[in-house]
Design an enzyme around this catalytic site. Sequence first.
Site, PDB file in Angstrom:
ATOM      1  N   HIS A  17     -18.828  13.983 -27.851  1.00  0.00           N
ATOM      2  CA  HIS A  17     -18.018  14.153 -28.922  1.00  0.00           C
ATOM      3  C   HIS A  17     -18.038  15.330 -30.003  1.00  0.00           C
ATOM      4  CE1 HIS A  17     -17.840   9.565 -28.758  1.00  0.00           C
ATOM      5  NE2 HIS A  17     -16.663   9.907 -28.420  1.00  0.00           N
ATOM      6  N   LYS A  41     -11.002  -2.979 -27.968  1.00  0.00           N
ATOM      7  CA  LYS A  41     -12.203  -3.157 -27.072  1.00  0.00           C
ATOM      8  C   LYS A  41     -13.252  -3.697 -27.720  1.00  0.00           C
ATOM      9  CE  LYS A  41     -12.887   1.879 -26.768  1.00  0.00           C
ATOM     10  NZ  LYS A  41     -13.044   3.252 -25.897  1.00  0.00           N
ATOM     11  N   ARG A  91     -12.212  14.676 -20.201  1.00  0.00           N
ATOM     12  CA  ARG A  91     -13.472  14.860 -19.264  1.00  0.00           C
ATOM     13  C   ARG A  91     -13.085  14.940 -17.919  1.00  0.00           C
ATOM     14  NH1 ARG A  91     -16.272   9.474 -21.976  1.00  0.00           N
ATOM     15  NH2 ARG A  91     -14.101   9.357 -22.370  1.00  0.00           N
ATOM     16  N   SER A 129     -19.900   6.576 -24.391  1.00  0.00           N
ATOM     17  CA  SER A 129     -20.483   5.761 -25.082  1.00  0.00           C
ATOM     18  C   SER A 129     -20.759   4.581 -24.330  1.00  0.00           C
ATOM     19  CB  SER A 129     -19.712   5.499 -26.308  1.00  0.00           C
ATOM     20  OG  SER A 129     -19.365   6.426 -27.113  1.00  0.00           O
TER      21      SER A 129
HETATM   22  P1  ADP Z   1     -11.219   6.016 -27.785  1.00  0.00           P
HETATM   23  O1  ADP Z   1     -11.665   4.609 -27.621  1.00  0.00           O
HETATM   24  O2  ADP Z   1     -10.148   6.486 -28.841  1.00  0.00           O
HETATM   25  O3  ADP Z   1     -11.031   6.873 -26.333  1.00  0.00           O
HETATM   26  P2  ADP Z   1     -13.881   7.325 -27.982  1.00  0.00           P
HETATM   27  O4  ADP Z   1     -14.783   7.454 -28.688  1.00  0.00           O
HETATM   28  O5  ADP Z   1     -14.145   6.941 -26.310  1.00  0.00           O
HETATM   29  O6  ADP Z   1     -12.373   6.887 -28.262  1.00  0.00           O
HETATM   30  O7  ADP Z   1     -13.099   8.969 -27.391  1.00  0.00           O
HETATM   31  C1  ADP Z   1     -12.708   9.812 -28.412  1.00  0.00           C
HETATM   32  C2  ADP Z   1     -12.214  10.907 -27.878  1.00  0.00           C
HETATM   33  O8  ADP Z   1     -13.372  11.785 -27.454  1.00  0.00           O
HETATM   34  C3  ADP Z   1     -11.369  11.103 -26.575  1.00  0.00           C
HETATM   35  O9  ADP Z   1     -10.306  12.052 -26.662  1.00  0.00           O
HETATM   36  C4  ADP Z   1     -12.351  11.324 -25.448  1.00  0.00           C
HETATM   37  O10 ADP Z   1     -11.785  11.632 -24.195  1.00  0.00           O
HETATM   38  C5  ADP Z   1     -13.261  12.250 -26.237  1.00  0.00           C
HETATM   39  N1  ADP Z   1     -14.466  12.202 -25.473  1.00  0.00           N
HETATM   40  C6  ADP Z   1     -15.381  10.947 -25.389  1.00  0.00           C
HETATM   41  N2  ADP Z   1     -16.738  11.386 -24.673  1.00  0.00           N
HETATM   42  C7  ADP Z   1     -16.396  12.596 -24.690  1.00  0.00           C
HETATM   43  C8  ADP Z   1     -17.309  13.547 -23.792  1.00  0.00           C
HETATM   44  N3  ADP Z   1     -18.584  13.554 -23.298  1.00  0.00           N
HETATM   45  N4  ADP Z   1     -16.824  14.786 -23.552  1.00  0.00           N
HETATM   46  C9  ADP Z   1     -15.820  15.361 -24.225  1.00  0.00           C
HETATM   47  N5  ADP Z   1     -14.789  14.380 -24.605  1.00  0.00           N
HETATM   48  C10 ADP Z   1     -15.248  13.348 -24.954  1.00  0.00           C
END
Ligand code: ADP
Length: 166
Positions: A17, A41, A91, A129
């Site tokens: 992130h 979720k 990703r 995460s």
């Molecule tokens: P959501 O439940 O809305 O997907 P996340 O916290 O899982 O929330 O992800 C928020 C954003 O960050 C999404 O666009 C996701 O693809 C991106 N993201 C999560 N992990 C990574 C990573 N390792 N590298 C790049 N983008 C990421």
Amino acid sequence: MLKIVYPGTFDPITYGHIDIIERGLRMFDQLIVAINANPGKQIFFSVEERVDLVKKALKKYKERIIVEPFKGLIVNYMTKRNINIILRGIRTTSDYEYEFQMALTNRHLCKNIETIFIVASEEYEFVSSSLLKEIALLGGDLKYFVPRVVENAIRKKIKAAKLRLD
Ligand code: ADP
């Protein structure tokens, strides 16, 4: 002033992130990390904890970053904040399919909302995460995935959960 909203669950914030946020800050003056208070979720950290960890992890950018929770549709939150650009990270190709669908849905819900995608850095491409929570539960090292403050919070939470189970 060019502003963008980066919405997500951030349960918890990872270096993946943070990489997207740093890239976003190169193009926009202000970035709002909007934390979904009720994601569909199961979550590990409460919304207050997730907000707090994002603030701590991004302390050095605090002049250009706002961190706050949102409830309900992201497009309604964006309208309220008067910002029309969403930032999301990609990703994998499966991320792409989901994100593509979300972007079209959001555009359908509010026609002047645009979504900008930033491709994850190869280094953090595999960081998620959910994966890191599993690693933490199994006693693995987290320093490659999250800042120290987040790692400590995960360990504390797991310890408290284990104590409750004993
Ligand atoms: P959501 O439940 O809305 O997907 P996340 O916290 O899982 O929330 O992800 C928020 C954003 O960050 C999404 O666009 C996701 O693809 C991106 N993201 C999560 N992990 C990574 C990573 N390792 N590298 C790049 N983008 C990421």
